[in-house]
Motif scaffolding. Sequence first.
Motif, PDB file in Angstrom:
ATOM      1  N   VAL A  62       0.804  -1.227   0.000  1.00  0.00           N
ATOM      2  CA  VAL A  62       0.000   0.000   0.000  1.00  0.00           C
ATOM      3  C   VAL A  62       0.836   1.275   0.000  1.00  0.00           C
ATOM      4  O   VAL A  62       0.304   2.365   0.202  1.00  0.00           O
ATOM      5  N   LEU A  63       2.114   1.144  -0.237  1.00  0.00           N
ATOM      6  CA  LEU A  63       3.011   2.298  -0.140  1.00  0.00           C
ATOM      7  C   LEU A  63       2.546   3.493  -0.964  1.00  0.00           C
ATOM      8  O   LEU A  63       2.545   4.623  -0.483  1.00  0.00           O
ATOM      9  N   ASN A  64       2.136   3.265  -2.192  1.00  0.00           N
ATOM     10  CA  ASN A  64       1.716   4.371  -3.056  1.00  0.00           C
ATOM     11  C   ASN A  64       0.390   4.987  -2.634  1.00  0.00           C
ATOM     12  O   ASN A  64       0.051   6.072  -3.080  1.00  0.00           O
ATOM     13  N   GLU A  65      -0.362   4.291  -1.792  1.00  0.00           N
ATOM     14  CA  GLU A  65      -1.669   4.786  -1.355  1.00  0.00           C
ATOM     15  C   GLU A  65      -1.590   5.547  -0.035  1.00  0.00           C
ATOM     16  O   GLU A  65      -2.576   6.119   0.407  1.00  0.00           O
ATOM     17  N   LEU A  66      -0.437   5.562   0.599  1.00  0.00           N
ATOM     18  CA  LEU A  66      -0.298   6.205   1.910  1.00  0.00           C
ATOM     19  C   LEU A  66       0.153   7.656   1.785  1.00  0.00           C
ATOM     20  O   LEU A  66       1.022   7.979   0.985  1.00  0.00           O
ATOM     21  N   ASP A  67      -0.438   8.506   2.620  1.00  0.00           N
ATOM     22  CA  ASP A  67      -0.018   9.898   2.727  1.00  0.00           C
ATOM     23  C   ASP A  67       0.874  10.104   3.940  1.00  0.00           C
ATOM     24  O   ASP A  67       1.736  10.979   3.948  1.00  0.00           O
ATOM     25  N   ARG A  68       0.635   9.289   4.990  1.00  0.00           N
ATOM     26  CA  ARG A  68       1.384   9.497   6.221  1.00  0.00           C
ATOM     27  C   ARG A  68       1.195   8.297   7.135  1.00  0.00           C
ATOM     28  O   ARG A  68       0.164   7.643   7.115  1.00  0.00           O
TER      29      ARG A  68
END
Length: 158
Positions: A62-68
């Motif tokens: 989910v790295l690309n979907e995370l903001d923080r």
Amino acid sequence: MKRLIYILLSAVVGILSGQAQNTIFDQFSGEKNVTYVNISKTLLNMMPEGQLEIDALDLKSVLNELDRIQILTCEDDANLIARIRKASDSIFKKAPYEELMKVKDDGEEVTIYIYPQAQKKIKELVMLVNEEKTEFVIIQLTGNISISHLQSLTKNMQ
């Protein structure tokens, strides 16, 4: 009339910034015996593949979907742990958060909450770890996480 508009805009900005600063992380991050970590999207994008796991969470999917990612940990302060737990219960045990999973094992309790969005997406995933008055951990993943990635995110949890 312009003066009235400026006053209203100032009031709205003041209210919104006041609410944003009243999060559980802002409330407790400066306390003694508390460790606070805030990982921004920029840093997440710079992390090497081997450093993308927090406890049982596999973040690669989910790295690309995370903001923080925010992490708050308190150890060996029963009174402060009780305050943090009470504050987290008042936030996460009510709508719009939904309890996704709870595990109790040998004095440790892990609860996962989600803040759902439309189109099978999750705005936040929050994990609370409570270990018998000796440690309390809050891990919050914020972004636009697809539910299809949720399974791979928690694949190592047992």
